[in-house]
Design a protein around this motif. Structure first.
Motif, PDB file in Angstrom:
ATOM      1  N   ALA A 104       0.833  -1.203   0.000  1.00  0.00           N
ATOM      2  CA  ALA A 104       0.000   0.000   0.000  1.00  0.00           C
ATOM      3  C   ALA A 104       0.872   1.260   0.000  1.00  0.00           C
ATOM      4  CB  ALA A 104      -0.923  -0.007   1.218  1.00  0.00           C
ATOM      5  N   LEU A 105       1.927   1.252   0.795  1.00  0.00           N
ATOM      6  CA  LEU A 105       2.836   2.399   0.814  1.00  0.00           C
ATOM      7  C   LEU A 105       3.528   2.580  -0.538  1.00  0.00           C
ATOM      8  CD1 LEU A 105       4.448   2.068   4.359  1.00  0.00           C
ATOM      9  CD2 LEU A 105       2.822   3.794   3.577  1.00  0.00           C
ATOM     10  N   GLY A 106       3.899   1.477  -1.172  1.00  0.00           N
ATOM     11  CA  GLY A 106       4.505   1.541  -2.499  1.00  0.00           C
ATOM     12  C   GLY A 106       3.551   2.122  -3.531  1.00  0.00           C
ATOM     13  N   VAL A 107       2.318   1.719  -3.486  1.00  0.00           N
ATOM     14  CA  VAL A 107       1.308   2.252  -4.417  1.00  0.00           C
ATOM     15  C   VAL A 107       1.118   3.747  -4.183  1.00  0.00           C
ATOM     16  CG1 VAL A 107      -1.164   2.177  -4.982  1.00  0.00           C
ATOM     17  CG2 VAL A 107       0.128   0.054  -4.753  1.00  0.00           C
ATOM     18  N   LEU A 108       1.052   4.154  -2.924  1.00  0.00           N
ATOM     19  CA  LEU A 108       0.908   5.582  -2.620  1.00  0.00           C
ATOM     20  C   LEU A 108       2.123   6.378  -3.097  1.00  0.00           C
ATOM     21  CD1 LEU A 108      -0.658   5.511   0.951  1.00  0.00           C
ATOM     22  CD2 LEU A 108      -1.742   6.262  -1.155  1.00  0.00           C
ATOM     23  N   ALA A 109       3.313   5.837  -2.917  1.00  0.00           N
ATOM     24  CA  ALA A 109       4.524   6.522  -3.372  1.00  0.00           C
ATOM     25  C   ALA A 109       4.531   6.636  -4.894  1.00  0.00           C
ATOM     26  CB  ALA A 109       5.766   5.771  -2.888  1.00  0.00           C
ATOM     27  N   ALA A 110       4.122   5.572  -5.587  1.00  0.00           N
ATOM     28  CA  ALA A 110       4.061   5.599  -7.052  1.00  0.00           C
ATOM     29  C   ALA A 110       3.038   6.622  -7.529  1.00  0.00           C
ATOM     30  CB  ALA A 110       3.733   4.207  -7.583  1.00  0.00           C
ATOM     31  N   ALA A 111       1.893   6.676  -6.873  1.00  0.00           N
ATOM     32  CA  ALA A 111       0.860   7.648  -7.246  1.00  0.00           C
ATOM     33  C   ALA A 111       1.363   9.075  -7.038  1.00  0.00           C
ATOM     34  CB  ALA A 111      -0.402   7.401  -6.431  1.00  0.00           C
ATOM     35  N   ALA A 112       2.068   9.321  -5.942  1.00  0.00           N
ATOM     36  CA  ALA A 112       2.607  10.651  -5.688  1.00  0.00           C
ATOM     37  C   ALA A 112       3.653  11.021  -6.736  1.00  0.00           C
ATOM     38  CB  ALA A 112       3.213  10.714  -4.277  1.00  0.00           C
ATOM     39  N   LEU A 113       4.484  10.075  -7.100  1.00  0.00           N
ATOM     40  CA  LEU A 113       5.506  10.314  -8.117  1.00  0.00           C
ATOM     41  C   LEU A 113       4.865  10.619  -9.467  1.00  0.00           C
ATOM     42  CD1 LEU A 113       8.542  10.364  -8.608  1.00  0.00           C
ATOM     43  CD2 LEU A 113       8.426   7.925  -9.126  1.00  0.00           C
ATOM     44  N   LEU A 114       3.836   9.866  -9.821  1.00  0.00           N
ATOM     45  CA  LEU A 114       3.124  10.119 -11.079  1.00  0.00           C
ATOM     46  C   LEU A 114       2.451  11.485 -11.068  1.00  0.00           C
ATOM     47  CD1 LEU A 114       1.533   6.683 -11.983  1.00  0.00           C
ATOM     48  CD2 LEU A 114       3.281   7.926 -13.244  1.00  0.00           C
ATOM     49  N   ALA A 115       1.911  11.867  -9.923  1.00  0.00           N
ATOM     50  CA  ALA A 115       1.257  13.171  -9.823  1.00  0.00           C
ATOM     51  C   ALA A 115       2.245  14.307 -10.071  1.00  0.00           C
ATOM     52  CB  ALA A 115       0.608  13.323  -8.447  1.00  0.00           C
ATOM     53  N   VAL A 116       3.498  14.114  -9.724  1.00  0.00           N
ATOM     54  CA  VAL A 116       4.522  15.129  -9.941  1.00  0.00           C
ATOM     55  C   VAL A 116       5.068  15.050 -11.367  1.00  0.00           C
ATOM     56  CG1 VAL A 116       6.857  15.844  -9.255  1.00  0.00           C
ATOM     57  CG2 VAL A 116       5.161  15.258  -7.518  1.00  0.00           C
ATOM     58  N   LEU A 117       5.312  13.835 -11.871  1.00  0.00           N
ATOM     59  CA  LEU A 117       5.953  13.672 -13.168  1.00  0.00           C
ATOM     60  C   LEU A 117       5.027  13.873 -14.362  1.00  0.00           C
ATOM     61  CD1 LEU A 117       8.352  10.663 -12.497  1.00  0.00           C
ATOM     62  CD2 LEU A 117       8.909  13.094 -12.631  1.00  0.00           C
ATOM     63  N   LEU A 118       3.769  13.493 -14.260  1.00  0.00           N
ATOM     64  CA  LEU A 118       2.860  13.628 -15.404  1.00  0.00           C
ATOM     65  C   LEU A 118       2.718  15.071 -15.887  1.00  0.00           C
ATOM     66  CD1 LEU A 118       0.008  11.019 -14.841  1.00  0.00           C
ATOM     67  CD2 LEU A 118       1.756  11.041 -16.605  1.00  0.00           C
ATOM     68  N   PRO A 119       2.515  16.035 -15.021  1.00  0.00           N
ATOM     69  CA  PRO A 119       2.436  17.416 -15.523  1.00  0.00           C
ATOM     70  C   PRO A 119       3.737  17.857 -16.207  1.00  0.00           C
ATOM     71  CG  PRO A 119       1.573  17.295 -13.283  1.00  0.00           C
ATOM     72  CD  PRO A 119       2.168  15.971 -13.610  1.00  0.00           C
ATOM     73  N   LEU A 120       4.875  17.393 -15.689  1.00  0.00           N
ATOM     74  CA  LEU A 120       6.151  17.741 -16.328  1.00  0.00           C
ATOM     75  C   LEU A 120       6.234  17.133 -17.722  1.00  0.00           C
ATOM     76  CD1 LEU A 120       8.663  17.321 -13.359  1.00  0.00           C
ATOM     77  CD2 LEU A 120       7.931  19.452 -14.435  1.00  0.00           C
ATOM     78  N   LEU A 121       5.823  15.889 -17.860  1.00  0.00           N
ATOM     79  CA  LEU A 121       5.845  15.239 -19.178  1.00  0.00           C
ATOM     80  C   LEU A 121       4.928  15.939 -20.165  1.00  0.00           C
ATOM     81  CD1 LEU A 121       5.947  11.460 -18.200  1.00  0.00           C
ATOM     82  CD2 LEU A 121       7.745  12.767 -19.312  1.00  0.00           C
TER      83      LEU A 121
END
Length: 126
Positions: A104-121
């Protein structure tokens, strides 16, 4: 029937409003014996359990079933008491287990990372 729970025996006796002496007389034993059963060493022999079931007006099977339900309820109450004493992360580990908690913590970390990286992409692509 397995050994009877002394706390359950006391609960049944008190539900009926019987004193130790009254209950002891109903099952042909002494007040001190009933007290000992309720405090630490419940009756183990079949004949005594049969007299106890009869005194409470139920079959041995019904008495056993109510005893099991009582023990389950006691265990739940004890579990809730222990849970109140735990920190939130300990409670999560208890409920979900360490492996599920890490996933669950891994999924939350991945979601947070995607939330930061997607707008940059998207800004790079536009």
């Amino acid at each position: 029937m397995e050994k009877m729970d002394g706390h359950f025996l006391r609960k049944l006796r008190e539900e009926r409003g019987w004193s130790l002496r009254e209950f002891a007389e109903k099952i042909y034993t002494s007040k001190s014996t009933v007290r000992r059963w309720e405090q630490s060493s419940p009756p183990g022999d079949e004949e005594t359990r049969a007299r106890i079931a009869e005194a409470f007006g139920m079959s041995e099977e019904a008495l056993r079933a109510r005893g099991e339900a009582f023990r389950t309820e006691q265990a739940r109450a004890e579990q809730k008491k222990r849970e109140k004493e735990l920190a939130p992360e300990q409670l999560a580990e208890l409920k979900f287990g360490t492996k599920k908690l890490l996933v669950a913590l891994g999924v939350l970390a991945a979601a947070a990372l995607l939330a930061v990286l997607l707008p940059l992409l998207f800004s790079l692509l536009l």
